[in-house]
Structures are given as C-alpha cells and as structure tokens.
Scaffold this active site. Structure first.
Site, short mmCIF file in Angstrom:
data_model
loop_
_atom_site.label_atom_id
_atom_site.label_comp_id
_atom_site.label_asym_id
_atom_site.label_seq_id
_atom_site.Cartn_x
_atom_site.Cartn_y
_atom_site.Cartn_z
N CYS A 1 -17.70 21.37 -22.52
CA CYS A 1 -17.82 20.22 -23.13
C CYS A 1 -19.19 19.80 -23.14
O CYS A 1 -20.08 20.11 -22.05
CB CYS A 1 -16.84 19.00 -22.38
SG CYS A 1 -15.28 19.23 -22.19
N ASP B 1 -20.91 9.71 -18.08
CA ASP B 1 -21.87 9.64 -17.17
C ASP B 1 -23.21 9.76 -17.43
O ASP B 1 -23.35 10.47 -18.65
CB ASP B 1 -21.60 10.70 -16.21
CG ASP B 1 -19.85 10.51 -15.46
OD1 ASP B 1 -19.73 9.35 -14.99
OD2 ASP B 1 -19.43 11.50 -14.87
N LYS C 1 -15.51 5.34 -8.60
CA LYS C 1 -15.08 4.80 -9.99
C LYS C 1 -14.90 3.43 -9.74
O LYS C 1 -14.15 2.98 -8.83
CB LYS C 1 -13.79 5.55 -10.20
CG LYS C 1 -14.05 6.99 -10.37
CD LYS C 1 -12.48 7.85 -10.81
CE LYS C 1 -12.58 9.18 -10.82
NZ LYS C 1 -13.13 9.91 -9.60
N CYS D 1 -15.16 27.39 -17.21
CA CYS D 1 -14.09 26.63 -18.07
C CYS D 1 -13.53 27.40 -19.35
O CYS D 1 -14.35 28.39 -19.46
CB CYS D 1 -14.77 25.01 -18.62
SG CYS D 1 -14.86 24.12 -17.06
N ARG E 1 -9.05 11.32 0.42
CA ARG E 1 -8.80 12.37 -0.81
C ARG E 1 -10.15 13.07 -0.92
O ARG E 1 -11.34 12.61 -0.80
CB ARG E 1 -8.29 11.99 -2.09
CG ARG E 1 -9.12 10.68 -2.57
CD ARG E 1 -8.22 9.82 -3.42
NE ARG E 1 -8.86 9.01 -4.38
CZ ARG E 1 -9.36 7.66 -3.86
NH1 ARG E 1 -9.24 7.39 -2.59
NH2 ARG E 1 -9.92 6.82 -4.82
N CYS F 1 -20.73 17.61 -20.10
CA CYS F 1 -20.08 17.85 -18.85
C CYS F 1 -20.74 17.05 -17.75
O CYS F 1 -21.89 17.34 -17.58
CB CYS F 1 -19.97 19.53 -18.70
SG CYS F 1 -19.51 19.91 -17.10
N ARG G 1 -15.80 11.94 -0.90
CA ARG G 1 -16.44 10.48 -1.31
C ARG G 1 -15.52 9.31 -0.93
O ARG G 1 -16.08 8.31 -0.49
CB ARG G 1 -16.57 10.39 -2.94
CG ARG G 1 -16.95 9.00 -3.41
CD ARG G 1 -18.52 8.71 -2.96
NE ARG G 1 -18.74 7.25 -3.31
CZ ARG G 1 -18.38 6.09 -2.49
NH1 ARG G 1 -17.31 6.37 -1.58
NH2 ARG G 1 -18.67 5.08 -2.91
N TYR G 2 -14.08 9.57 -1.23
CA TYR G 2 -13.11 8.66 -0.66
C TYR G 2 -12.78 9.12 0.65
O TYR G 2 -12.33 10.10 0.70
CB TYR G 2 -12.09 8.47 -1.80
CG TYR G 2 -12.60 7.95 -3.15
CD1 TYR G 2 -12.89 6.66 -3.16
CD2 TYR G 2 -12.88 9.10 -4.17
CE1 TYR G 2 -13.46 6.31 -4.84
CE2 TYR G 2 -13.45 8.51 -5.25
CZ TYR G 2 -13.79 7.26 -5.48
OH TYR G 2 -14.04 6.96 -6.90
N ASP H 1 -17.95 5.72 -13.43
CA ASP H 1 -18.34 6.38 -12.05
C ASP H 1 -19.74 6.40 -11.79
O ASP H 1 -20.70 6.51 -12.43
CB ASP H 1 -17.95 7.94 -12.41
CG ASP H 1 -17.80 8.50 -11.07
OD1 ASP H 1 -17.95 8.07 -9.97
OD2 ASP H 1 -16.76 9.68 -11.01
N ARG I 1 -20.62 17.72 -14.78
CA ARG I 1 -21.05 18.98 -13.59
C ARG I 1 -22.01 19.96 -14.41
O ARG I 1 -21.87 20.91 -13.84
CB ARG I 1 -19.95 19.25 -12.93
CG ARG I 1 -19.76 18.70 -11.60
CD ARG I 1 -18.78 19.00 -10.80
NE ARG I 1 -18.21 17.83 -10.39
CZ ARG I 1 -16.73 17.53 -10.80
NH1 ARG I 1 -15.98 18.23 -11.43
NH2 ARG I 1 -16.40 16.50 -10.32
C1 LIG Z 1 -12.37 11.08 -9.20
C2 LIG Z 1 -12.70 11.29 -7.66
C3 LIG Z 1 -11.66 11.73 -6.96
C4 LIG Z 1 -10.23 11.30 -7.60
O1 LIG Z 1 -10.32 9.97 -7.63
P1 LIG Z 1 -9.06 9.22 -8.18
O2 LIG Z 1 -9.26 7.77 -8.59
O3 LIG Z 1 -8.11 9.27 -6.84
O4 LIG Z 1 -8.23 9.87 -9.02
C5 LIG Z 1 -11.75 12.13 -5.61
N1 LIG Z 1 -12.95 12.47 -5.14
C6 LIG Z 1 -14.18 12.32 -6.08
C7 LIG Z 1 -15.27 12.76 -5.42
C8 LIG Z 1 -13.87 11.96 -7.48
O5 LIG Z 1 -15.04 11.70 -8.16
#
Ligand SMILES: *Cc1c(COP(=O)(O)O)cnc(C)c1O
Length: 381
Positions: free
Chosen positions: A133, A297, A341, A129, A120, A136, A116-117, A334, A138
């Site tokens: 929860c 969510d 986020k 798990c 990372r 959840c 997504r980002y 989110d 997911r």
């Molecule tokens: C939350 C999340 C992350 C990590 O986000 P940080 O703000 O760096 O902790 C990375 N990828 C996805 C898809 C996420 O939902």
C-alpha cells in the site's frame, strides 16, 4: 479488460491455468515488482512512471496479479490503482510528515514488539506483504527497502509477553502475518497460546484482499486450534469485495474467526460518503464487521493521499443513524507522536451539566436526557 467480479476470468492472465491462478504461491511468484513489467500491463502516467522509478528507495513496488486485475486500466484515477501504483508525489515530504508517524519505535521494549496500551501488544512478525500500500504506516521498515530494518527478536518478544501478566491480547501484524508459512505461524501461535494470561490472539492482515487464495482450508483448520482468535482485515473500496474475497472471508468466518475491517480514509479512493457506505454494506454481507476508519497517518510522502478530518467526520455523519449500526465503524486518528488511537466521531453531546445532557441525533435534532445526580465510580488507575 477488467476483472470479472463474478469470477472465472483472469483478465490479463487469461492464459494461466486456474490451478496456477488459484495457487497463492503462484500469485506471489508472479507479483508485479518492476517498472518494466508494469509498463507491459498498463499505460502509466508520467507521475506513475517517475514514482515507480523512485519507489525502490522507499517502499518497494509489489502487486499480486489477482489484485492488479481489479484495476480499471483505462482510468488513471482508478481507486485500486491509487493504492498500489507509486506516484512521484511520494518523493515530496511535507514538513508535518514523520518517519515513524505513530511513535512505535520508542515504545518497543523488545525489537519488533510495541507495547503502547497496558493490556495489549502489537507484535511485528514479518516485514513483507502480498502487495504494498503506497500509504503504508510502517513503510520505514516494510518491504525491505525502507529507512530501517525490522529486526524482531522472537524469543525475547515471547519472553516479554510471558513476564507481563497484564498483557491479555496479542496482535500479530507486520508486514502481513499471513505471508508466513502455515508451519511458522502455527509454531508462533502455539507459543503464545501456551501463555496462561494471554486471553485473545489477533491477526491483522490484508491477505484476504490482496491474496484471497492464501486463505486455504488447511490454513483455516490450523488457525481454529488457537481460539479465541480474531482477525482484522483491511479493505478500502467496494471494488475490492470480489467473489474471491467473499469466499476467503467465508472460510475464515466458518472457522469461527470473528472478522473486523480497518479502512484507511484516502483521497480519491474512498473519501466519499456513497463509496464508503457501499463498502461498509459489502463488508457486512461478507460477515465482516467494520471496526475502524483511520485518518491517514502522517507518513512521509503521502500528502496526496490524505483527506481532511472534516471530510472524515462528514462521512461518519452520513453513516451513523442512516444505516445498520453494525455498518458504522469508529473513525480514529492514531495521534502523531504516539498518543494512540483517538476517536473523532461527530459530536453528539451538545451540552452536559448536573441536571441534563443535551444530545443531537442523526437528523440534527436536539433531545434532552435528565442526568442522575450521583457520584461517578472512580476509574481504576
Ligand atoms: C492499534 C494498536 C493496537 C490495538 O488497538 P485496538 O484499539 O485494541 O484495536 C495495539 N497496539 C498498538 C501499538 C496499536 O497501534
């Protein structure tokens, strides 16, 4: 009888030998997974009984004996109970609720890997798990009875990360990565650590809360080979902060793992400034830095657990400036549909022009800071 927070009491399981009780595999084997077992342990309300009957079609029932012991069985509104015992409201779906609330499925270049980002990735390494929860995010893939199956392609995911030099941070999640055996986890971490551009590894886990017995000295010794390795745990209520959890966090911290905490804002659990502040303080004592508070969510069947964003902001206002800065996490939504986020903290910039910025402090007073008259450095694309 309620769990004794000073340790030493197994509550309903007082006849179980400590060597069994403290064995994470024993805890997993004895999880409460059926209505029959649940009803022998506590008097269910009608809403809970109906909810549990239907749970098997959506998100399985699963509670470790350790976590179950934290329930106050004479309180139908117990905040621990609300997190893990299904309720009939789960079968009601509000029009704004979604199967995939954060739009993850559309951002999977490889099954089980969410990108997504830019820098990372989120790597979903299991669908199981220690306990489930009820809110959840997911639930569509977690616990094995949801709408979809998690079909992570491990070799393709690792190959993808290897070929994407912009990925400097790999976050293992699921499900709960700490349910993998030490051997599987070690193998996976070693493969990721061997990729030169992967700077940091992260694990997202609720095991220190649901199953602190899993945090063995052997696990910690294995994990510390892969530094820098960070961990985000998930704690929602001060009553979860037991001596067992404190010991587990202590072992992780002693292994050099920086610990963050993610809390989900939940109606009737922690949607209260006093409860939330107490939780944040307990986390700091356990050397855990509050990282995020999530607005819940828009997961299908969770409307009864959601609180207003207004209340979330009120809680943030009760923290910022009123306690240790380290005790103040970021409150985020989110964004539905996959926006990522987005922080929704209290507004502190009251006005901003070329000459000045007008800022509001935690007591509501306004202060002025003179703005510098210069061009901003452009952000990289
Ligand atoms: C939350 C999340 C992350 C990590 O986000 P940080 O703000 O760096 O902790 C990375 N990828 C996805 C898809 C996420 O939902």
């Amino acid at each position: 009888m309620q769990a004794d927070e000073s340790g030493g009491s197994n509550g309903l399981w007082s006849d179980v030998a400590p060597s069994d009780w403290n064995d994470w595999r024993w805890q997993l084997r004895h999880r409460i997974t059926t209505l029959e077992t649940l009803e022998t342990l506590l008097p269910l309300t009608t809403e809970e009984r109906e909810g549990t009957l239907l749970a098997g079609k959506k998100l399985a029932l699963g509670i470790t004996p350790y976590f179950f012991n934290l329930i106050n069985r004479s309180d139908p509104h117990c905040p621990i109970r609300r997190q893990v015992i299904p309720r009939v409201e789960e079968t009601a779906v509000a029009p704004w609720e979604l199967t995939d609330p954060c739009g993850e499925d559309e951002r999977m270049p490889v099954p089980g890997l969410v990108h997504r980002y830019v820098d990372r990735v989120l790597f979903l390494v299991t669908d199981r798990c220690a306990s489930y929860c009820r809110y959840c995010t997911r639930s569509r893939v977690v616990s094995g009875v949801g709408e979809r199956q998690l079909e992570t392609d491990f070799s393709a995911a690792i190959e993808y990360i290897r070929r994407h030099a912009e990925v400097r941070d790999v976050l293992l999640s699921g499900g709960d990565p700490l349910l993998l055996s030490d051997e599987r986890l070690e193998h996976l971490l070693a493969e990721l650590r061997a990729i030169p551009h992967v700077e940091i590894l992260r694990i997202g886990s609720r095991v220190p809360v649901f199953l602190p017995q899993r945090i063995t000295p052997e696990l910690c010794a294995m994990l510390k080979q892969f530094h820098p390795l960070w961990m985000s745990i998930h704690t929602n209520h001060p009553r979860e902060a037991t001596t067992e959890m404190a010991a587990a966090c202590g072992r992780l911290a002693d292994a050099g793992i920086p610990l963050g905490n993610q809390t989900v804002l939940l109606r009737g659990v922690n949607d209260d400034p006093v409860v939330m502040k107490s939780l944040m303080h307990k986390l700091l004592v356990m050397r855990v830095r509050p990282y995020y508070i999530y607005q819940c969510d828009l997961v299908r069947g969770t409307d009864h657990l959601r609180t207003s964003v207004r209340q979330g902001i009120k809680i943030m206002e009760s923290l910022r400036g009123h306690t240790t800065g380290y005790a103040v996490p970021e409150y985020v939504i989110d964004a539905p549909g996959g926006g990522g986020k987005i922080p929704v903290g209290p507004v502190t910039v009251a006005a901003h022009d070329k000459q000045r910025v007008l800022i509001r402090n935690h007591e509501g007073e306004l202060y002025e800071y003179p703005e510098r008259n210069e061009e901003c450095v452009p952000c990289p694309p």
